[in-house]
Design a protein around this motif. Structure first.
Motif, PDB file in Angstrom:
ATOM      1  N   ARG A 142       0.830  -1.213   0.000  1.00 44.14           N
ATOM      2  CA  ARG A 142       0.000   0.000   0.000  1.00 44.14           C
ATOM      3  C   ARG A 142       0.863   1.260   0.000  1.00 44.14           C
ATOM      4  NH1 ARG A 142      -3.991  -1.232   4.638  1.00 44.14           N
ATOM      5  NH2 ARG A 142      -4.925   0.696   4.031  1.00 44.14           N
ATOM      6  N   LEU A 145       1.643   1.749  -3.598  1.00 46.09           N
ATOM      7  CA  LEU A 145       0.429   2.182  -4.308  1.00 46.09           C
ATOM      8  C   LEU A 145       0.093   3.636  -4.020  1.00 46.09           C
ATOM      9  CD1 LEU A 145      -1.794  -0.988  -3.781  1.00 46.09           C
ATOM     10  CD2 LEU A 145      -0.675  -0.255  -5.911  1.00 46.09           C
ATOM     11  N   ILE A 150      -3.069   5.626  -5.244  1.00 41.40           N
ATOM     12  CA  ILE A 150      -4.089   4.617  -4.916  1.00 41.40           C
ATOM     13  C   ILE A 150      -4.226   4.487  -3.402  1.00 41.40           C
ATOM     14  CG2 ILE A 150      -4.692   2.156  -5.107  1.00 41.40           C
ATOM     15  CD1 ILE A 150      -3.273   2.210  -7.842  1.00 41.40           C
ATOM     16  N   VAL A 220     -11.175   0.641  -3.011  1.00 40.20           N
ATOM     17  CA  VAL A 220      -9.878   0.996  -3.595  1.00 40.20           C
ATOM     18  C   VAL A 220     -10.114   2.214  -4.482  1.00 40.20           C
ATOM     19  CG1 VAL A 220      -7.953   0.228  -5.047  1.00 40.20           C
ATOM     20  CG2 VAL A 220      -9.210  -1.449  -3.653  1.00 40.20           C
ATOM     21  N   GLY A 222      -8.560   5.240  -7.037  1.00 33.70           N
ATOM     22  CA  GLY A 222      -7.423   5.649  -7.867  1.00 33.70           C
ATOM     23  C   GLY A 222      -6.877   4.557  -8.769  1.00 33.70           C
ATOM     24  N   MET A 223      -7.617   3.440  -8.863  1.00 42.69           N
ATOM     25  CA  MET A 223      -7.166   2.356  -9.761  1.00 42.69           C
ATOM     26  C   MET A 223      -7.252   2.876 -11.197  1.00 42.69           C
ATOM     27  SD  MET A 223      -6.295  -0.834  -9.576  1.00 42.69           S
ATOM     28  CE  MET A 223      -6.436  -2.472 -10.256  1.00 42.69           C
ATOM     29  N   VAL A 355      -3.944  -5.494  -6.010  1.00 46.50           N
ATOM     30  CA  VAL A 355      -3.900  -4.321  -6.893  1.00 46.50           C
ATOM     31  C   VAL A 355      -2.470  -4.106  -7.402  1.00 46.50           C
ATOM     32  CG1 VAL A 355      -4.112  -1.792  -6.894  1.00 46.50           C
ATOM     33  CG2 VAL A 355      -5.959  -3.197  -5.948  1.00 46.50           C
TER      34      VAL A 355
END
Ligand SMILES: Cc1cc2nc3c(=O)[nH]c(=O)nc-3n(C[C@H](O)[C@H](O)[C@H](O)COP(=O)(O)O)c2cc1C
Ligand SMILES: C=C(O[C@@H]1CC(C(=O)O)=C[C@@H](OP(=O)(O)O)[C@H]1O)C(=O)O
Length: 365
Positions: A142, A145, A150, A220, A222-223, A355
Motif C-alpha cells: 500500500r 500504491l 491509490i 480501492v 485511484g485504480m 492491486v
C-alpha cells in the motif's frame, strides 16, 4: 500446500500458529521504493491479537523482522523476506483435536489430507494468525500504491446480531480522506455510533459461549482505467482469489453484488458521463469499478462475508477419529469471539497485494 500467490508480485507465506515464527517472502517488488517502518507497525497492530474483548486473549507484539530485500529502508528489488515471532503459544489447548476434530475448523480435512502429520497447534498453517504476514505484505504494497495515487480502506459493515450496522460506502463519492482515517483504526467503522451495537453483539456471543460473523466492506480509490484482464485474470478474479486466502471468508461480492439478480438492465447499468475535467465517470457504481474484468476508474468496492469463529466453548457434536464413534467436544483455549474486526486490515492488505500485482501484470506500475 498452495501458500504462494501472485502473477508478477508473488507472496509466499510460511509458518504455523505455534511454530517458532511465521513470515512472508515477497518477490517482484520494484526497486527503489522507500518503506516507512511506522506505517508497517501501524498495520500490524491493527490486526494483532489480544487488544480488546472482541479478540482472542493471546498476546503477540507482531513486530516483523526483515531478513533481506530492504537496504536503508528502500527496496532493493531482491526478494523481501520478513519473519514475525510466535511468543505466546499454549499448545496444550490443542491436545485433543487430532482425535476430536472441531466442527467448522480445518482439523478433519487436514487430518485426512496430511495423514495425521499436520500441525494442529493453534490451527497450524490454517490459523487466522497467518494473516499477520499477509498484513505485512499489504503494508509494503500500500505504500508503493499510495505513491501512485491509490488509497485502500475498509470498515466493518455488519456484525451478525447487532441491531445497528455501519453505513455503506458511497459507491461514487468515497473520499481518500475517509479511507485514510479507516485504514488507521482498529475495528474501523464509518459511523462511530454503530460500533457500540456491534461490540455488544460480539460480547453477547462471547458470554453465551458462542461466536458471530459479519461483513467487511473495502474500497480501492485511484485504480487506473485499463488495469486487469478479461476472462481469468480480471480484477474480480484476482481480488477474490487472494481474499479467499483469509481464513473464515465464505463469500465476496463486488459493487451491487448479489442484488444485481433482482435488477433490470435500466437500473443496473451505470450511466456514463463526461466530467468537467475531461475524465469519464459513471453516475452510479453498481459495477464496483470493474467491467469485463478491467478497471473503469470508478472506486472498486467489494464486501467479504466472514463466518462465525469455529472454536466456541459450548459442547458440540463431533466424531472420535481413533475409534470412529460419535463424540462430544468442548473446545478450550483462547479464541476470537468474532474474527471480523481483526480481519478488516487483512482484507485491505489482500486488496493492496492484488492491486499491486494487477498493475504490474498490466505494466502500469
Ligand atoms: C484474524 C482471524 C482470527 C481468527 N481467529 C480464530 C480463532 O481464534 N479461533 C478459531 O477457531 N478460528 C479463528 N479464525 C478462523 C479459522 O482460522 C478458520 O475458520 C479455519 O482456519 C478454517 O478455515 P475456513 O473457515 O476458511 O474454512 C480466525 C480467522 C481470522 C481471519
Ligand atoms: C494468534 C492469533 O489468532 C489465533 C487464530 C486461531 C485460529 O484458529 O485461526 C486460533 C487462536 O490461536 P491460539 O489458540 O494459539 O491462541 C487465535 O489466538 C492471531 O491472529 O495472531
Amino acid at each position: 500446500m498452495s501458500s504462494s500467490w501472485g502473477n508478477s508480485i508473488r507472496i509466499s507465506i510460511f509458518g504455523g500458529s505455534h511454530t517458532a515464527a511465521i513470515g512472508v517472502n515477497i518477490e517482484g517488488l520494484p526497486a527503489g521504493e522507500r518503506i516507512t517502518w511506522p506505517e508497517i507497525l501501524k498495520q500490524m497492530s491493527r490486526r494483532a491479537p489480544g487488544r480488546d474483548k472482541t479478540a482472542t486473549t493471546r498476546k503477540e507484539s507482531d513486530e516483523p523482522r526483515v531478513l533481506c530485500g530492504l537496504l536503508d529502508g528502500v527496496t532493493t528489488g531482491a526478494p523481501l523476506c520478513a519473519v514475525i515471532e510466535n511468543s505466546n503459544q499454549r499448545s496444550k489447548d490443542y491436545s485433543q483435536l487430532k482425535v476430536l476434530p472441531r466442527p467448522g475448523h480445518a482439523d478433519y480435512t487436514a487430518e485426512v489430507k496430511y495423514g495425521g502429520h499436520q500441525d494442529v497447534r493453534g490451527g497450524g498453517h490454517f490459523s487466522g494468525r497467518l494473516t499477520a504476514p499477509l498484513v505485512f505484505a499489504g503494508a509494503v504494497a500500500r505504500q508503493i500504491l499510495r505513491r501512485r495515487g491509490i488509497e485502500i480502506g475498509s470498515h466493518v459493515l455488519k456484525i451478525a446480531g447487532a441491531e445497528i450496522g455501519d453505513r455503506s460506502f458511497d459507491p461514487v463519492g468515497v473520499s481518500p480522506e475517509l479511507l485514510d482515517r479507516l485504514s488507521n483504526e482498529y475495528f474501523p467503522v464509518i459511523d462511530p455510533a454503530a460500533k457500540e451495537s456491534m461490540r455488544q453483539s460480539i460480547e453477547g456471543a462471547r458470554l453465551s459461549q458462542d461466536s458471530v460473523g459479519g461483513t467487511v466492506e473495502c474500497a480501492v480509490l485511484g485504480m487506473p482505467v485499463g488495469a486487469g484482464d478479461p476472462i481469468f485474470d480480471g480484477v474480480e478474479n484476482r481480488i477474490a482469489s487472494i481474499i479467499f486466502g483469509i481464513p473464515a471468508v465464505k463469500g465476496i461480492e463486488f459493487g451491487a453484488g448479489f442484488s444485481v439478480a433482482d435488477m433490470r438492465g435500466s437500473e443496473n447499468n451505470d450511466p456514463i458521463y463526461m466530467e468537467n475535467d475531461g475524465s469519464i465517470r459513471t453516475r452510479t457504481n453498481n459495477s464496483g469499478g470493474i467491467l469485463g474484468g478491467i478497471a473503469n476508474g470508478m472506486p472498486i468496492i467489494f464486501r467479504a462475508a466472514l463466518k462465525p469463529t469455529p472454536s466456541i466453548s459450548r459442547e458440540q457434536d463431533t466424531v472420535n477419529l481413533a475409534d470412529r464413534t460419535n463424540a462430544k467436544l468442548t473446545v478450550t483455549g483462547r479464541h476470537d469471539p468474532c474474527v471480523v474486526p481483526r480481519a478488516a486490515p487483512a482484507v485491505e492488505a489482500a486488496a493492496a497485494v492484488a492491486v499491486l500485482d494487477l498493475l504490474a501484470q498490466s505494466r502500469m506500475l
